[in-house]
Design a protein around this motif. Structure first.
Motif, PDB file in Angstrom:
ATOM      1  N   THR A   1     100.113 -48.307 -42.784  1.00 11.11           N
ATOM      2  CA  THR A   1     101.032 -49.245 -43.305  1.00 11.11           C
ATOM      3  C   THR A   1     102.325 -48.325 -43.699  1.00 11.11           C
ATOM      4  O   THR A   1     103.385 -48.759 -43.639  1.00 11.11           O
ATOM      5  CB  THR A   1     100.701 -49.917 -44.576  1.00 11.11           C
ATOM      6  N   PHE A   2     102.050 -47.029 -43.282  1.00  9.39           N
ATOM      7  CA  PHE A   2     103.409 -46.117 -43.621  1.00  9.39           C
ATOM      8  C   PHE A   2     103.975 -45.952 -42.088  1.00  9.39           C
ATOM      9  O   PHE A   2     105.014 -45.417 -42.279  1.00  9.39           O
ATOM     10  CB  PHE A   2     102.771 -44.653 -44.262  1.00  9.39           C
TER      11      PHE A   2
ATOM     12  N   SER B   1     102.403 -38.520 -40.367  1.00  8.41           N
ATOM     13  CA  SER B   1     102.793 -39.443 -39.416  1.00  8.41           C
ATOM     14  C   SER B   1     102.201 -40.921 -39.174  1.00  8.41           C
ATOM     15  O   SER B   1     102.532 -41.822 -39.189  1.00  8.41           O
ATOM     16  CB  SER B   1     103.217 -38.996 -38.151  1.00  8.41           C
ATOM     17  N   PHE B   2     100.889 -40.559 -39.737  1.00  7.42           N
ATOM     18  CA  PHE B   2     100.151 -41.968 -39.659  1.00  7.42           C
ATOM     19  C   PHE B   2      99.442 -42.115 -40.912  1.00  7.42           C
ATOM     20  O   PHE B   2      98.311 -42.933 -41.330  1.00  7.42           O
ATOM     21  CB  PHE B   2      99.046 -41.908 -38.609  1.00  7.42           C
ATOM     22  N   GLY B   3     100.108 -41.487 -41.903  1.00  3.20           N
ATOM     23  CA  GLY B   3     100.039 -42.252 -43.315  1.00  3.20           C
ATOM     24  C   GLY B   3      98.779 -41.628 -44.302  1.00  3.20           C
ATOM     25  O   GLY B   3      98.437 -42.228 -45.161  1.00  3.20           O
ATOM     26  N   GLN B   4      98.507 -40.268 -43.742  1.00  5.03           N
ATOM     27  CA  GLN B   4      97.191 -39.705 -44.344  1.00  5.03           C
ATOM     28  C   GLN B   4      97.836 -38.344 -44.871  1.00  5.03           C
ATOM     29  O   GLN B   4      98.879 -37.805 -44.474  1.00  5.03           O
ATOM     30  CB  GLN B   4      95.873 -39.622 -43.707  1.00  5.03           C
ATOM     31  N   GLY B   5      97.159 -37.673 -45.842  1.00  2.00           N
ATOM     32  CA  GLY B   5      97.551 -36.284 -46.166  1.00  2.00           C
ATOM     33  C   GLY B   5      98.459 -36.495 -47.515  1.00  2.00           C
ATOM     34  O   GLY B   5      98.918 -35.427 -48.112  1.00  2.00           O
TER      35      GLY B   5
ATOM     36  N   LEU C   1     104.527 -48.592 -52.326  1.00  2.00           N
ATOM     37  CA  LEU C   1     104.360 -48.804 -50.779  1.00  2.00           C
ATOM     38  C   LEU C   1     105.193 -50.165 -50.652  1.00  2.00           C
ATOM     39  O   LEU C   1     105.833 -50.279 -49.668  1.00  2.00           O
ATOM     40  CB  LEU C   1     103.021 -49.086 -50.361  1.00  2.00           C
ATOM     41  N   ALA C   2     105.085 -51.035 -51.553  1.00  2.00           N
ATOM     42  CA  ALA C   2     105.817 -52.280 -51.602  1.00  2.00           C
ATOM     43  C   ALA C   2     107.160 -52.091 -51.759  1.00  2.00           C
ATOM     44  O   ALA C   2     108.029 -52.652 -51.060  1.00  2.00           O
ATOM     45  CB  ALA C   2     105.406 -53.150 -52.723  1.00  2.00           C
ATOM     46  N   LYS C   3     107.730 -51.021 -52.604  1.00  2.00           N
ATOM     47  CA  LYS C   3     109.043 -50.537 -52.663  1.00  2.00           C
ATOM     48  C   LYS C   3     109.529 -50.195 -51.492  1.00  2.00           C
ATOM     49  O   LYS C   3     110.812 -50.559 -51.175  1.00  2.00           O
ATOM     50  CB  LYS C   3     109.090 -49.488 -53.806  1.00  2.00           C
ATOM     51  N   LEU C   4     108.901 -49.323 -50.629  1.00  2.00           N
ATOM     52  CA  LEU C   4     109.409 -48.790 -49.644  1.00  2.00           C
ATOM     53  C   LEU C   4     109.459 -49.902 -48.232  1.00  2.00           C
ATOM     54  O   LEU C   4     110.581 -49.922 -47.697  1.00  2.00           O
ATOM     55  CB  LEU C   4     108.142 -47.817 -49.020  1.00  2.00           C
ATOM     56  N   HIS C   5     108.645 -50.831 -48.542  1.00  2.00           N
ATOM     57  CA  HIS C   5     108.807 -51.665 -47.326  1.00  2.00           C
ATOM     58  C   HIS C   5     109.980 -52.835 -47.818  1.00  2.00           C
ATOM     59  O   HIS C   5     110.180 -53.267 -46.849  1.00  2.00           O
ATOM     60  CB  HIS C   5     107.392 -52.494 -47.227  1.00  2.00           C
TER      61      HIS C   5
ATOM     62  N   LYS D   1     102.115 -54.971 -41.060  1.00  2.00           N
ATOM     63  CA  LYS D   1     101.323 -53.636 -40.425  1.00  2.00           C
ATOM     64  C   LYS D   1     100.070 -53.533 -41.359  1.00  2.00           C
ATOM     65  O   LYS D   1     100.065 -53.672 -42.474  1.00  2.00           O
ATOM     66  CB  LYS D   1     102.229 -52.427 -40.807  1.00  2.00           C
ATOM     67  N   THR D   2      99.023 -53.278 -40.465  1.00  2.00           N
ATOM     68  CA  THR D   2      97.697 -53.012 -40.980  1.00  2.00           C
ATOM     69  C   THR D   2      97.593 -51.625 -41.477  1.00  2.00           C
ATOM     70  O   THR D   2      98.423 -50.643 -41.077  1.00  2.00           O
ATOM     71  CB  THR D   2      96.743 -53.135 -39.747  1.00  2.00           C
ATOM     72  N   GLY D   3      96.533 -51.529 -42.294  1.00  2.00           N
ATOM     73  CA  GLY D   3      96.165 -50.205 -42.711  1.00  2.00           C
ATOM     74  C   GLY D   3      94.996 -49.871 -43.060  1.00  2.00           C
ATOM     75  O   GLY D   3      94.132 -50.559 -43.802  1.00  2.00           O
TER      76      GLY D   3
END
Lengths: 197, 586
Positions: free
Chosen positions: B309-310, B422-426, B434-438, B510-512
């Protein structure tokens, strides 16, 4: 009382004894006879050493003889009161009125003070009751809403959850061509030229 | 006259009374009696005015004055539409003193009171017989019942008033509103954050009263009787909340997930319209909660790795940094080795040279690593900091957790950090972050602060106080966010998020699916957090819907578990918010 008081005062006083004369018409009463003799007697009525109790009991009422030519004299006007006394009397009257007014006002004020406090107390209780009712009404209505939504099938009340399918979309009408604007000026009217006078 | 004369001899025979002789003894006696009386009176005066003065004064005050303390409730909380979700009511603790039951016997009183307090008459009578005074009959007795007991006019019953917070919607908004405990201490939620606005001003005044008990209002301060009708209004819509709660509860149990949540946010101003977490609790009976985790709002207290989702945010960063262009292509080899660590696509497919839209559509991890590698690590890290990673969101709810991101030095020295990020881990963040960023992608790049409180309003709906929202910072350019939304729309139309489609509406999403970190380090192979973030309608983007499921059972992906929830939620939101159906781009 001394004999010298057989004056205007005594005469005027005798007029108060009129009923005595009406004992029997034509014959003067015993009292009257006595009084006549007393009036004519040069001897003072009161002898020194006489007891006043006895003297007053036996003293004849001075009375002017009916046949005498003396006439009753009117009492002179009262002496005009001095200015300060008149002022004082007026002040007394005025202050009496003021005092009366003040006392009534005080009674009224006291009554109102007591009554208004009671009124305040009862109204305060009423306000509290109303506030309590308001709170309970609010609580009950919210609990009821929650109950309907949670435990009952909303469909039995004819209610359905609002959904995207329930939206009625009315497409806006196509733009219409603008209406020709009508001139507000009457073309026939002649323009008025301002004239200065 | 004759009668008078006959009196004379009698008078003469009157006897002469001998004159009393003055007696010094009698004078002294009278004087002493008077003096003694005066002395006694003086002594009594001394006793009353000096020796017992303070005691008498206290007793007089007790008899003639009363402490007037009207019930001042904590301010109510209402939702966006004015439905009360927290109100105060007066309750009583009742003490009984059988010693003062003058006219009635213990058994009579017990019979009268028992049905009102839901106790057996025999039990009550036992209590009354056991003690003569100070028996606590009941607590939290409602006003109505208390009034009915008062109307019985029984001597020896004492009512101690207090207040109780009632939450008519039970557990519907518990995660947002928190609760107030029996000691009147706010515990969590906006009850804690807005304590200063909700807490009542306890007013009391000592007044004189008449012998009959009527209060004399002399000395009542100005405005003493006045109570304002202000209430705290939320941005939450309780109808939406209820509909979404049903969806979440149903899906959490159907997927066997540990917990789930949905956040619906208005991207224009950051107002949270709905925030449902599962599990939750009933704030009216908070002491019955068995699992303490139910007491917290894990949408803001718990961190998780957002996973794919990131990705849209990473694309936005790269576009803003200017290292990629919208029509760039990247080579997706299906797998990569970085610093000895393998990085694969989730489906292990190698798609060759693909554009940004396809990277999003198929959620290509390799493609995302390629995009991130176009930026210098320092630039990338600065951007991550700029969008608020590792910080608080500033939501007006308590106990928010701070996001976590590794230190800058780690990113500078180890390329694997950039690759995993880059794929949302770490790194980790809260769902609310996350809602705020989206919401930045939805509103044209502005960073808004999520909030649940609209303000303090009076009964007529006039605002008295409103939270000050700082000017939103422009982070991304509207042109880029618009392009990214189109890429995310492709995810829902033909990519991993097909389950989020809603007929009539254009949905971007976007799925996550992120592996959960284990206690011993590394990632679990069977425990996932699946999520889906949706933004709709794409032609006029306004609502951000985030759905997160913790540990759904089986072969669970964001596209199969969280996306259907978002689809259902969008239908509800569109219905309540009356969102017109979407139109294609011109």
């Amino acid at each position: 009382m001394v004999a010298s008081s057989n004056s205007r005062r005594a005469v005027s006083r005798s007029t108060n004894f009129r009923p005595v004369r009406s004992d029997r018409p034509g014959q003067p009463s015993q009292a009257l006879r006595k009084s006549r003799s007393a009036a004519m007697s040069p001897i003072p009525l009161k002898k020194p050493g006489m007891r006043s109790v006895n003297s007053s009991a036996s003293r004849p009422t001075p009375f002017a003889p009916r046949n005498s030519r003396t006439t009753l004299q009117a009492m002179p006007d009262r002496m005009p009161l001095p200015g300060w006394l008149r002022l004082l009397k007026q002040t007394e009257k005025a202050s009496l009125m003021v005092a009366f007014g003040l006392v009534s006002a005080a009674v009224a004020t006291y009554g109102w003070a007591v009554y208004s406090q009671q009124l305040w107390g009862s109204n305060f209780n009423r306000l509290n009751t109303l506030r309590r009712d308001e709170r309970q009404l609010l609580k009950s209505s919210e609990l009821m809403k929650n109950d309907i939504a949670r435990h009952n099938d909303p469909k039995q009340y004819g209610l359905v959850p609002r959904n995207a399918e329930h939206i009625v979309v009315i497409p806006p009408a196509p733009l219409r061509s603008a209406l020709p604007t009508r001139s507000t000026v009457d073309p026939k009217a002649k323009p008025i030229t301002p004239i200065g006078y | 006259m004759a009668r008078r004369q006959s009196e004379f001899p009698r008078r003469r025979t009157r006897t002469q009374v001998p004159e009393a002789k003055p007696s010094l003894f009698r004078l002294r006696l009278v004087w002493m009696v008077l003096l003694g009386g005066c002395t006694l009176l003086g002594l009594n005066l001394l006793r009353l005015q000096v020796l017992q003065a303070s005691d008498l004064l206290t007793r007089a005050k007790q008899q003639q004055t009363t402490l007037l303390k009207p019930f001042s409730p904590r301010r109510p909380v209402v939702d966006r539409n004015g439905n009360a979700i927290a109100i105060d009511e007066q309750v009583y603790t009742v003490f009984v003193h059988p010693r003062y039951f003058d006219r009635q016997s213990n058994s009579d009183v017990a019979k009268l009171i028992a049905p009102l307090v839901n106790q057996k008459p025999e039990d009550l009578q036992k209590k009354f017989d056991a003690s003569k005074t100070g028996i606590k009959l009941t607590e939290q007795l409602e006003e109505n019942t208390a009034q009915r007991i008062k109307d019985l006019r029984i001597d020896g019953i004492d009512f101690i008033p207090s207040s109780r917070r009632v939450y008519p919607q039970q557990e519907l908004l518990a995660n947002i509103i928190g609760y107030v405990d029996l000691q009147k201490q706010s515990q969590g939620g906006i009850e804690t954050t807005y304590e200063h606005l909700l807490k009542p001003q306890e007013k009391s005044v000592r007044l004189n009263k008449t012998g009959g008990g009527t209060i004399l209002p002399d000395g009542v301060p100005n405005g003493f009787v006045y109570q304002d009708d202000q209430r705290l209004q939320l941005t939450i819509d309780s109808r939406m909340q209820r509909a979404i709660q049903d969806i979440v509860n149903r899906q959490v149990s159907s997927f066997g997930a540990k917990r789930g949540l949905v956040i619906v946010m208005d991207a224009n101003d950051g107002a949270i319209l709905s925030m449902v977490t599962n599990p939750t609790f009933d704030p009216n009976e908070y002491w019955k909660v068995k699992d303490l985790a139910a007491l917290k709002n894990w949408g803001l207290t718990d961190l998780y790795e957002p996973g794919s989702t990131f990705k849209p945010l990473n694309v936005a960063i790269a576009l803003e940094a200017g290292t990629i262009k919208l029509d760039d292509y990247f080579y997706d080899s299906g797998s990569l080795m970085i610093e000895g660590w393998p990085i694969n696509n989730s489906d292990n497919a190698a798609r060759g040279s693909i554009g940004l839209t396809d990277i999003m559509r198929y959620s290509s991890n390799v493609g995302m690593v390629r995009i991130a590698q176009t930026m210098k690590p320092s630039v990338y890290y600065s951007w991550l900091e700029r969008i608020g990673l590792g910080q608080y969101t500033g939501v007006d709810l308590p106990f928010e957790a701070q996001g976590y991101i590794k230190p800058r030095q780690t990113y500078m020295t180890s390329p694997i950090e950039v690759a995993t990020t880059s794929f949302g881990q770490g790194f980790s963040m809260t769902p609310i972050q996350l809602a705020k960023l989206h919401s930045m992608l939805a509103n044209g790049g502005k960073m808004v602060t999520p909030h649940v409180v609209k303000g303090l309003y009076d009964g007529q709906g006039r605002p008295f106080w409103q939270p000050k929202q700082s000017m939103p910072k422009q982070v991304f350019s509207p042109k880029n966010t618009k392009a990214i939304l189109r890429m995310m729309e492709a995810v829902v139309d033909s990519g991993t998020g097909k389950a989020a489609q809603v007929p009539g509406y254009r949905v971007a999403g976007k799925t996550g699916t992120a592996q959960k970190a284990t206690e011993g380090g590394g990632y679990s192979t069977y425990r996932f957090i699946t999520s889906f973030v949706g933004i709709f309608p794409v032609d006029n983007p306004r609502y951000v819907v985030l759905s997160v499921l913790d540990e759904p059972q089986g072969q669970a992906y964001g596209g199969t578990t969280a996306a259907p929830i978002v689809s259902e939620v969008i239908k509800v939101v569109a219905g309540i918010e009356q969102v017109p159906p979407s139109k294609p781009d011109p």
